[in-house]
Every structure is written in C-alpha cells, then in structure tokens.
Design a protein around this motif. Structure first.
Motif, short mmCIF file in Angstrom:
data_model
loop_
_atom_site.label_atom_id
_atom_site.label_comp_id
_atom_site.label_asym_id
_atom_site.label_seq_id
_atom_site.Cartn_x
_atom_site.Cartn_y
_atom_site.Cartn_z
N ARG A 181 0.80 -1.23 0.00
CA ARG A 181 0.00 0.00 0.00
C ARG A 181 0.83 1.27 0.00
O ARG A 181 0.34 2.34 -0.39
N ILE A 182 2.08 1.20 0.42
CA ILE A 182 2.92 2.40 0.49
C ILE A 182 4.09 2.34 -0.49
O ILE A 182 4.34 3.28 -1.24
N TYR A 183 4.80 1.21 -0.48
CA TYR A 183 6.01 1.11 -1.29
C TYR A 183 5.70 0.97 -2.78
O TYR A 183 6.20 1.74 -3.60
N LEU A 184 4.86 -0.01 -3.15
CA LEU A 184 4.61 -0.28 -4.56
C LEU A 184 4.03 0.91 -5.32
O LEU A 184 4.43 1.16 -6.47
N PRO A 185 3.06 1.68 -4.75
CA PRO A 185 2.54 2.83 -5.51
C PRO A 185 3.60 3.86 -5.87
O PRO A 185 3.46 4.56 -6.88
N THR A 186 4.66 3.97 -5.07
CA THR A 186 5.72 4.92 -5.38
C THR A 186 6.72 4.36 -6.39
O THR A 186 7.58 5.10 -6.89
N MET A 187 6.64 3.07 -6.69
CA MET A 187 7.58 2.41 -7.59
C MET A 187 7.00 2.18 -8.98
O MET A 187 7.50 1.34 -9.73
N LYS A 188 5.94 2.90 -9.34
CA LYS A 188 5.30 2.67 -10.64
C LYS A 188 6.26 2.84 -11.81
O LYS A 188 6.26 2.02 -12.74
N PRO A 189 7.10 3.89 -11.84
CA PRO A 189 8.06 3.99 -12.97
C PRO A 189 9.01 2.80 -13.04
O PRO A 189 9.29 2.30 -14.12
N THR A 190 9.51 2.36 -11.88
CA THR A 190 10.41 1.21 -11.87
C THR A 190 9.69 -0.06 -12.28
O THR A 190 10.24 -0.89 -13.00
N LEU A 191 8.45 -0.22 -11.82
CA LEU A 191 7.65 -1.37 -12.24
C LEU A 191 7.43 -1.37 -13.75
O LEU A 191 7.50 -2.42 -14.40
N ALA A 192 7.17 -0.18 -14.30
CA ALA A 192 6.97 -0.09 -15.75
C ALA A 192 8.25 -0.43 -16.50
O ALA A 192 8.21 -1.17 -17.50
N ALA A 193 9.38 0.09 -16.03
CA ALA A 193 10.65 -0.20 -16.70
C ALA A 193 10.98 -1.69 -16.63
O ALA A 193 11.35 -2.31 -17.63
N ALA A 194 10.82 -2.27 -15.44
CA ALA A 194 11.09 -3.70 -15.29
C ALA A 194 10.11 -4.54 -16.10
O ALA A 194 10.49 -5.56 -16.68
N GLY A 195 8.85 -4.09 -16.16
CA GLY A 195 7.86 -4.82 -16.93
C GLY A 195 8.17 -4.82 -18.42
O GLY A 195 8.05 -5.85 -19.09
N VAL A 196 8.57 -3.67 -18.95
CA VAL A 196 8.92 -3.57 -20.37
C VAL A 196 10.12 -4.46 -20.68
O VAL A 196 10.12 -5.22 -21.66
N ILE A 197 11.15 -4.37 -19.85
CA ILE A 197 12.37 -5.16 -20.09
C ILE A 197 12.05 -6.66 -20.06
O ILE A 197 12.47 -7.42 -20.95
N THR A 198 11.29 -7.08 -19.06
CA THR A 198 10.98 -8.51 -18.92
C THR A 198 10.08 -9.00 -20.04
O THR A 198 10.29 -10.08 -20.59
N PHE A 199 9.06 -8.21 -20.37
CA PHE A 199 8.14 -8.63 -21.43
C PHE A 199 8.86 -8.75 -22.76
O PHE A 199 8.67 -9.74 -23.49
N LEU A 200 9.68 -7.76 -23.11
CA LEU A 200 10.40 -7.80 -24.38
C LEU A 200 11.35 -8.99 -24.44
O LEU A 200 11.43 -9.70 -25.46
N PHE A 201 12.05 -9.24 -23.35
CA PHE A 201 13.00 -10.36 -23.34
C PHE A 201 12.27 -11.69 -23.42
O PHE A 201 12.67 -12.59 -24.17
N SER A 202 11.18 -11.83 -22.67
CA SER A 202 10.44 -13.08 -22.68
C SER A 202 9.76 -13.31 -24.02
O SER A 202 9.75 -14.43 -24.55
#
Length: 270
Positions: A181-202
């Motif tokens: 509820r506190i940490y993850l909402p502030t990490m949206k840009p990092t989640l997006a970057a990690a998501g793009v990298i992982t999705f493209l590689f997979s």
C-alpha cells in the motif's frame, strides 16, 4: 536565416538521418508483408495487394494461433511473476539492509557475468528429471528472478524514505501492507521499466524455449519464425507478415509505457 538556425542544420540533418535509419526497417517490414515473395526479394518499397494471401498462407502452413497463445502466456506470466519476486527482493535488500545481504547481492551480480549457455544444459537436465519438459513452468522459471531486475528495484528503493516505513509501523501497519500500500505505488516507474524489459526479453526469447520445448505443438512465435526459414523454399511474403505480427505486441507495450520506462530507468540510476 539566423546564425543560430544555420548552426542547428547539422544537428537536424543528423537527427533526420537517425530517424530514417530507425523507421525504415519497420516500414520495409510492413510493406513486405503485403508483397509476394519475389517482390520482397526484389526489395519493393511500395505496398502490394497480397496481404490476405500471405496471411492465408501463414495460417495454413504454420500453427500461428497456437504459437501466439504460448508466447502470450509465457510473456505475461513471466512479467507478472518477475515484478512480484524482484520487487520484494529489491525492497528486502535495501530496507532490511545488512552486510550479509550485501554479500548475497554481490554473488547475484557475479551471476550476471555467467553466460546462459553455461547453465542451459544443467537447467535442461534438472527440468527433464522433474518431468517438466514441454511445460510453461520450465520456460518461465529461469526468467522470473534475474539479478538485473533485483538490482534495479534495490537502486530504486534507495530513494524511498525510511521514515515513512517507521511511521507506518507506529500506526500499526504490517510489513505486507507497507509493501503493497505504500512502497509499490511509489515504484510505478520502476515497475513499468522492469515490466517492459521482462516482457520484451520473454516475448523475443528463442534459445531456452527451443531447448526445453521439444514438441513443436508448444512452440512460441520466435520458434515459428525459425521454422519458416528451415525449409528449402521460403515464402518471404508470409515470413515478413509473421515478423510484423511478432513485432506488434512489443511495439505496443513499449509505446504505452515509454514515459514510465525512461523515468524508471533514470530514477534507478540516480
């Protein structure tokens, strides 16, 4: 024309050339999907009228829908599981900091230096002994906890104020609630970057699925493209259409998340 505008001409010319070199392969791929095989070989640069024929040939000769399904399942599950596990690991490495965790992180970083080809045979033997050859589980497990993503989340966590965590603990929030509820909402840009990298590689991953998916019934889209080039005669029109279909999801994902991707990468570097 002013002197300032004249000085900008070389920069504009260079940028225009860079844009052309970046866009032209995509244009040629899209145009070639509408032409016959001979026209593709002849490097025809204008759209043709054989898109439907190429699509029909592709569907009749290759298991397109099955490969699309398996690629989608593998990429989506890998991305979701990688975001969950690596965000938790990066959070734990930084928030619960200790020298032992630094040593473990150092070992993980050393693992980046080991080429995947060196671990591919042991991985295959492991999954073969477990009876998991030709399974989605065997495809996604080696990709869901990578040292790079853990490092990315750890670096991003360094900008997260620890005072908020202490205040949340005083208010009675548990560790799971603080994380979700506190940490993850502030990490949206990092989640997006990690998501793009992982999705493209997979999505583009070819070597490991080719090894672990022995049965062609479970092949992914990159494997399908490889099989289309394996015959004596290659229909380049349907091949370019298949390449275009494979490329569309990655382009869509990147375009939708490009702003957050850039912010997440630069934020992690800081």
């Amino acid at each position: 024309m002013t002197k300032t505008q004249l000085r900008r001409i070389p920069a504009y010319a260079f940028l225009s050339l860079a844009v052309f070199l970046s866009v032209f392969p995509l244009y040629f791929m899209a145009v070639s999907a509408t032409n016959t095989s001979n026209e593709v070989v002849a490097s025809k640069l204008l759209p043709g009228s054989h898109l439907v024929e190429n699509f029909q040939t592709l569907v009749d000769s290759q298991p397109l829908w099955s490969a699309l399904y398996h690629s989608s399942v593998n990429a989506i599950l890998t991305t979701l599981l990688a975001l969950i596990l690596c965000s938790i690991a990066g959070y734990a490495f930084e928030i619960y900091h200790s020298r032992a965790k630094d040593a473990v992180m150092g070992i993980l970083l050393l693992a980046i230096m080991i080429p995947f080809a060196a671990t591919m045979i042991p991985l295959f033997r492991l999954f073969a002994q477990l009876g998991m050859v030709n399974s989605t589980f065997a495809v996604i497990v080696p990709l869901i906890a990578t040292p790079f993503l853990i490092l990315l989340f750890r670096q991003a966590s360094r900008t997260f104020p620890h005072e908020i965590i202490e205040a949340a603990r005083l208010d009675g929030l548990g560790e799971v609630s603080i994380f979700s509820r506190i940490y993850l909402p502030t990490m949206k840009p990092t989640l997006a970057a990690a998501g793009v990298i992982t999705f493209l590689f997979s999505w583009n991953n070819f070597l490991w699925p080719k090894v672990i998916l022995v049965d062609n019934a479970y092949q992914t889209l990159p494997m399908l493209l490889s099989n289309m080039r394996a015959g004596y005669v290659t229909d380049y029109g349907s091949l370019m259409l298949a390449v275009f279909i494979v490329s569309v999801p990655t382009m869509v994902v990147f375009l939708l998340l490009q702003r957050h991707f850039a912010e997440g990468v630069t934020g992690a570097i800081k």
